[in-house]
Design an enzyme around this catalytic site. Structure first.
Site, PDB file in Angstrom:
ATOM      1  N   ASP A 122       3.374  -4.241  -5.042  1.00 21.56           N
ATOM      2  CA  ASP A 122       4.188  -5.073  -4.157  1.00 21.56           C
ATOM      3  C   ASP A 122       5.505  -5.358  -4.867  1.00 21.56           C
ATOM      4  O   ASP A 122       5.558  -6.104  -5.831  1.00 21.56           O
ATOM      5  CB  ASP A 122       3.432  -6.378  -3.866  1.00 21.56           C
ATOM      6  CG  ASP A 122       4.166  -7.280  -2.881  1.00 21.56           C
ATOM      7  OD1 ASP A 122       5.339  -7.010  -2.568  1.00 21.56           O
ATOM      8  OD2 ASP A 122       3.550  -8.268  -2.430  1.00 21.56           O
ATOM      9  N   SER A 173       2.213 -14.123   1.576  1.00 20.65           N
ATOM     10  CA  SER A 173       3.652 -13.939   1.763  1.00 20.65           C
ATOM     11  C   SER A 173       4.306 -15.270   2.146  1.00 20.65           C
ATOM     12  O   SER A 173       4.122 -16.271   1.449  1.00 20.65           O
ATOM     13  CB  SER A 173       3.863 -12.852   2.818  1.00 20.65           C
ATOM     14  OG  SER A 173       5.178 -12.415   2.856  1.00 20.65           O
ATOM     15  N   HIS A 203       3.421  -4.500  -0.467  1.00 18.65           N
ATOM     16  CA  HIS A 203       3.226  -5.858   0.055  1.00 18.65           C
ATOM     17  C   HIS A 203       2.161  -5.897   1.147  1.00 18.65           C
ATOM     18  O   HIS A 203       1.402  -6.863   1.252  1.00 18.65           O
ATOM     19  CB  HIS A 203       4.568  -6.371   0.593  1.00 18.65           C
ATOM     20  CG  HIS A 203       4.548  -7.808   0.994  1.00 18.65           C
ATOM     21  ND1 HIS A 203       4.186  -8.813   0.117  1.00 18.65           N
ATOM     22  CD2 HIS A 203       4.845  -8.431   2.168  1.00 18.65           C
ATOM     23  CE1 HIS A 203       4.263  -9.989   0.752  1.00 18.65           C
ATOM     24  NE2 HIS A 203       4.657  -9.770   1.981  1.00 18.65           N
TER      25      HIS A 203
END
Lengths: 194, 390
Positions: free
Chosen positions: B315, B149, B348
């Site tokens: 995601d 991320s 995610h």
């Protein structure tokens, strides 16, 4: 298709030091061979998780992509050689992929099961779809959704204005240049844009 | 074997110039290390953290029963990033609320708590600060930089800012910049915080209060975006807490509401509001292609590292398509890159969870790194940095 003799025959079609894209690279054995024996660099494209993992283990660059979504990630002429070894027969858009191959690479090398190999013909004459070492599936569960012959590919290549630089059959790890459409279970073509 | 973690801190007196033109001096970075640095200092792996994480990547603190390390599934003895082979460094970013200098610390220039005056920090600033930490640890080149991320953005930035200082970059569930939708979510979160009456323009510390309402809502919004619709439906569905409709708009009725409020409450107890504003801004700003007219291929031309990129099919905040953009830019630059698109249902959040294919791919990649010439000749241990422990 991954026995060493076959690997060597296909690898011999790839010029030394080429930048290679291997569509449907499986466990990466061919790319690994090309990197070590012929000084090539490149990437494999794979969809199957276990093959992606096998490639990473070998240290071969692998990109997990579904080939049915095309090759738009690759620029025109960005590779010396595009390999499609036992891949074409699994693709829904086999003709598009062939054109894409010619767009992205200077040289294309395709290998696929030759449906006109004589044992297959014999089986059809007897009224049954062939089940052989090379085509080991029943008609209802085969992943080979495009069955074609050595001769069929010549027609498709011409239709897409590809010049065939070399073509032969492969049988038991040996090259067959006499009557390949009849005597070989695998068809191999090397081509470029016409 | 249990991995014992020891938090450490490194103090920096030389001013750090920031991208904004401001600078920060007299700051400290909190970090932890796991494993042993080898004799030729070639086995160091830097782990960059995401939004609400810290330097505590893995292991337990002495006396602690369960690990609260945010990447404990990934890092440790025998884990995919094996601390028996690698010297792993977790570092807490500037502006964070977990030990590194941040908005609740005293500004040495004014003698007052930074509060709203803490300068805006970017991904590039963080990478520069991390490079100084490596200098302090005597590490010239990293075997790898890894992050998920926002951490993946830092890993990518490392390859551009210090191309010679790392051999591999592992970029997980990340993106080359945020989409407008993503910035929009960040903005909702920020507005929730700054409009909280307890925010006091960022100087709430002086008032002895915390803008908890804002933080709760910020976290609720964020949390929704980290999950997938399928996972949320499977976990909570339309289940009612008390079995019957209560016809209230004030109380909790659906299980998902209860869950989100719980997550929001928990978050507002430990996270700093100013830090949340700063970190979401760093996310918004990150865009290495900004100097190349949006051309990512040109932007990544400076990279020299070998790359592993990983994305997760469900995601939607950092979608596989965003990872493929980075893959394409690296292919265009003839860089060594592998890309795994993991079929995982969790959205995610999957990058923090135990997906077997994901962990196996990372493990295989790090095994390759360990077998490279730069790491195979020198297993002898020599002058460890102070406090480095197994």
């Amino acid at each position: 298709m991954t026995d060493r003799a076959t690997l060597k025959i296909i690898a011999d079609l790839v010029p030394q030091g080429s930048r290679v894209l291997d569509l449907g690279c499986g466990d990466g054995a061919l790319l690994d061979f090309l990197q070590r024996e012929r000084g090539c660099s490149g990437y494999g494209i794979e969809i199957a998780d276990e093959n992606v993992l096998a490639c990473v283990k070998r240290g071969v660059n692998v990109i997990q992509l579904n080939l049915d979504q095309g090759l738009k990630i690759f620029e025109d002429d960005s590779f010396d050689v595009i390999l499609q070894i036992d891949t074409l027969q699994h693709l829904r858009n086999a003709e598009t992929m062939l054109r894409e191959t010619a767009r992205v690479g200077k040289l294309g090398i395709v290998a696929f099961p030759n449906f006109a190999h004589w044992p297959n013909r014999l089986s059809i004459v007897r009224g049954r779809m062939p089940v052989t070492k090379r085509l080991p599936y029943q008609w209802y569960d085969t992943p080979n959704i495009r069955v074609g012959t050595f001769k069929d590919f010549e027609v498709l290549a011409t239709r897409n204005r590809l010049s065939i630089l070399d073509a032969f059959g492969l049988q038991d790890g040996e090259v067959r240049r006499v009557l390949p459409n009849l005597t070989a279970s695998t068809a191999v073509f090397k081509f470029e844009r016409g | 074997m249990t991995l014992i973690a020891h938090p450490q801190a490194m103090q920096f007196d030389a001013p750090l110039p920031l991208q904004s033109g401001a600078q920060i001096r007299g700051y400290s970075l909190a970090y932890e290390t796991y494993g042993t640095l080898n004799a030729d200092r070639s086995n160091a792996v830097l782990i960059c953290h995401a939004l609400n994480a810290s330097h505590h990547v893995a292991g337990v603190y002495p006396g602690q029963e369960r690990s609260e390390g945010w990447w404990d599934t990934m890092i440790g003895p025998g884990k995919p990033v094996d601390t028996d082979r690698f010297f792993v460094i977790g570092v807490n970013n500037l502006g964070s609320c977990f030990g590194s200098t941040g908005p609740m610390h005293v500004n040495p220039d004014t003698g007052r708590v930074y509060g709203a005056d803490f300068p805006v920090v970017t991904v590039e600033d963080w990478v520069n600060a991390q490079a100084r930490l490596l200098d302090g640890l005597g590490i010239e080149q990293l075997a790898a930089v890894m992050g998920g991320s926002l951490g993946g953005m830092q890993a990518l930035s490392w390859t551009l800012q210090y191309p010679q200082r790392l051999r591999h970059a592992v970029v997980v569930a990340s993106a080359p910049n945020l989409t407008a939708e993503n910035i929009a979510f960040n903005e909702v979160a920020r507005r929730a915080i700054v409009t909280d009456p307890d925010f006091h323009g960022g100087n709430f510390y002086e008032h002895g209060v915390v803008p908890k309402r804002g933080l709760r809502i910020a976290r609720m919004v964020g949390h929704i975006t980290y999950l997938s619709d399928d996972v949320m439906n499977e976990k909570f569905g339309r289940q009612l807490r008390n079995g019957l409709l209560a016809y209230t708009t004030q109380d909790i009725e659906f299980q998902i509401e209860s869950y989100l409020r719980y997550q929001g409450d928990k978050f507002s107890d430990y996270f700093d509001a100013n830090t949340y504003l700063l970190i979401t801004r760093a996310l918004d700003y990150f865009d290495p292609a900004i100097r190349t007219e949006g051309n990512l291929t040109k932007a990544l031309a400076a990279a020299r590292a070998k790359f592993l990129l990983v994305s997760f099919t469900t995601d939607w905040r950092f979608s596989p398509g965003r990872s493929r953009e980075m893959v394409k830019a690296l292919l265009d630059n003839h860089r060594d890159v592998s890309y795994a698109e993991i079929d995982a249902p969790h959205g995610h959040d999957a990058f923090l969870l135990e997906d077997p294919q994901y962990l196996a791919v990372v493990r295989a990649y790090f095994e390759r790194i360990a077998s490279e010439p730069a790491m195979t000749d020198a297993p002898v241990v020599r002058d460890l940095p102070a406090g480095a422990v197994l």
